[in-house]
Design an enzyme around this catalytic site. Sequence first.
Site, PDB file in Angstrom:
ATOM      1  N   HIS A  19       0.849  -1.196   0.000  1.00 25.99           N
ATOM      2  CA  HIS A  19       0.000   0.000   0.000  1.00 25.99           C
ATOM      3  C   HIS A  19       0.880   1.240   0.000  1.00 25.99           C
ATOM      4  O   HIS A  19       2.105   1.153   0.075  1.00 25.99           O
ATOM      5  CB  HIS A  19      -0.981   0.016   1.183  1.00 25.99           C
ATOM      6  CG  HIS A  19      -0.382   0.246   2.528  1.00 25.99           C
ATOM      7  ND1 HIS A  19      -1.127   0.521   3.648  1.00 25.99           N
ATOM      8  CD2 HIS A  19       0.914   0.255   2.960  1.00 25.99           C
ATOM      9  CE1 HIS A  19      -0.341   0.677   4.693  1.00 25.99           C
ATOM     10  NE2 HIS A  19       0.898   0.524   4.310  1.00 25.99           N
ATOM     11  N   CYS A  38       5.852   5.887   4.455  1.00 24.53           N
ATOM     12  CA  CYS A  38       4.616   5.250   3.981  1.00 24.53           C
ATOM     13  C   CYS A  38       3.990   6.011   2.812  1.00 24.53           C
ATOM     14  O   CYS A  38       3.109   5.493   2.130  1.00 24.53           O
ATOM     15  CB  CYS A  38       3.606   5.110   5.113  1.00 24.53           C
ATOM     16  SG  CYS A  38       4.004   3.758   6.216  1.00 24.53           S
ATOM     17  N   HIS A  44       5.048   0.194  -0.695  1.00 25.17           N
ATOM     18  CA  HIS A  44       5.832  -0.624   0.225  1.00 25.17           C
ATOM     19  C   HIS A  44       4.891  -1.708   0.731  1.00 25.17           C
ATOM     20  O   HIS A  44       3.672  -1.606   0.580  1.00 25.17           O
ATOM     21  CB  HIS A  44       6.389   0.208   1.382  1.00 25.17           C
ATOM     22  CG  HIS A  44       5.321   0.754   2.272  1.00 25.17           C
ATOM     23  ND1 HIS A  44       4.607   1.875   1.965  1.00 25.17           N
ATOM     24  CD2 HIS A  44       4.818   0.299   3.451  1.00 25.17           C
ATOM     25  CE1 HIS A  44       3.715   2.106   2.914  1.00 25.17           C
ATOM     26  NE2 HIS A  44       3.810   1.159   3.831  1.00 25.17           N
ATOM     27  N   HIS A  46       3.809  -4.940   3.725  1.00 27.79           N
ATOM     28  CA  HIS A  46       3.842  -5.414   5.109  1.00 27.79           C
ATOM     29  C   HIS A  46       3.458  -6.885   5.141  1.00 27.79           C
ATOM     30  O   HIS A  46       2.671  -7.347   4.310  1.00 27.79           O
ATOM     31  CB  HIS A  46       2.833  -4.664   5.982  1.00 27.79           C
ATOM     32  CG  HIS A  46       3.114  -3.213   6.127  1.00 27.79           C
ATOM     33  ND1 HIS A  46       4.105  -2.722   6.944  1.00 27.79           N
ATOM     34  CD2 HIS A  46       2.543  -2.130   5.546  1.00 27.79           C
ATOM     35  CE1 HIS A  46       4.119  -1.405   6.881  1.00 27.79           C
ATOM     36  NE2 HIS A  46       3.183  -1.008   6.028  1.00 27.79           N
ATOM     37  N   ASP A  84      -4.504 -10.905   0.324  1.00 29.27           N
ATOM     38  CA  ASP A  84      -3.137 -11.422   0.225  1.00 29.27           C
ATOM     39  C   ASP A  84      -2.508 -11.148  -1.143  1.00 29.27           C
ATOM     40  O   ASP A  84      -3.124 -11.387  -2.187  1.00 29.27           O
ATOM     41  CB  ASP A  84      -3.138 -12.933   0.489  1.00 29.27           C
ATOM     42  CG  ASP A  84      -1.725 -13.480   0.640  1.00 29.27           C
ATOM     43  OD1 ASP A  84      -0.879 -12.793   1.250  1.00 29.27           O
ATOM     44  OD2 ASP A  84      -1.477 -14.593   0.137  1.00 29.27           O
ATOM     45  N   HIS A  85      -1.279 -10.636  -1.108  1.00 32.55           N
ATOM     46  CA  HIS A  85      -0.519 -10.306  -2.325  1.00 32.55           C
ATOM     47  C   HIS A  85      -1.227  -9.274  -3.198  1.00 32.55           C
ATOM     48  O   HIS A  85      -1.059  -9.273  -4.416  1.00 32.55           O
ATOM     49  CB  HIS A  85      -0.149 -11.569  -3.118  1.00 32.55           C
ATOM     50  CG  HIS A  85       0.974 -12.328  -2.481  1.00 32.55           C
ATOM     51  ND1 HIS A  85       0.815 -13.040  -1.319  1.00 32.55           N
ATOM     52  CD2 HIS A  85       2.278 -12.457  -2.814  1.00 32.55           C
ATOM     53  CE1 HIS A  85       1.970 -13.584  -0.982  1.00 32.55           C
ATOM     54  NE2 HIS A  85       2.877 -13.241  -1.871  1.00 32.55           N
ATOM     55  N   GLU A 130       0.855  -4.691  11.830  1.00 30.82           N
ATOM     56  CA  GLU A 130       1.474  -4.264  10.568  1.00 30.82           C
ATOM     57  C   GLU A 130       2.990  -4.429  10.621  1.00 30.82           C
ATOM     58  O   GLU A 130       3.627  -4.813   9.645  1.00 30.82           O
ATOM     59  CB  GLU A 130       1.096  -2.805  10.335  1.00 30.82           C
ATOM     60  CG  GLU A 130       1.471  -2.256   8.989  1.00 30.82           C
ATOM     61  CD  GLU A 130       0.969  -0.821   8.840  1.00 30.82           C
ATOM     62  OE1 GLU A 130       0.225  -0.564   7.893  1.00 30.82           O
ATOM     63  OE2 GLU A 130       1.321   0.027   9.682  1.00 30.82           O
TER      64      GLU A 130
HETATM   65 NI    NI Z   1       2.598   0.911   5.485  1.00 29.62          NI
END
Ligand code: NI
Length: 140
Positions: A19, A38, A44, A46, A84-85, A130
């Site tokens: 995100h 961020c 990036h 998590h 996911d992904h 996170e």
């Molecule tokens: Ni983040």
Amino acid sequence: MSTKPILYISRHAHFNAAHKLFNSNFDEKWNDETFGPCANKNWHGHNFELIVTVKGSPNPDTGFVMDLKVLSKIIKEEVTEVLDHKNLNLDVPALKDVLPSIEHIVIFIWGQIKVHLPEGVELHKIHLRETNNNFVEYYG
Ligand code: NI
């Protein structure tokens, strides 16, 4: 009058997602100051750790508040297969118009799970981590 014991049971799951946090109502400077790394344009990711806790009384026939296999299937179908992904800003229609902060993600997960729980079982808490240091807990 006897009161039924209330217990809290939890299931853990994880997913990976990308995100960025960027509010286009503000300029780049504000976004950099507010979101730090961020706000990076190029995304990036998590490794999110999720704990779903439900509440209820043990069923006299099974001893279960809820069959954890069933809870696991709900989490898989309604949350991990959806997130996911994925790029949370672009790939998840329900998150398209919100800033995909961990707070907004946890509210989304609550809605995905709550409506699928069996009769007599209540959603108690969604815990979403996170990073090692940052996590959110939501009680609806
Ligand atoms: Ni983040």
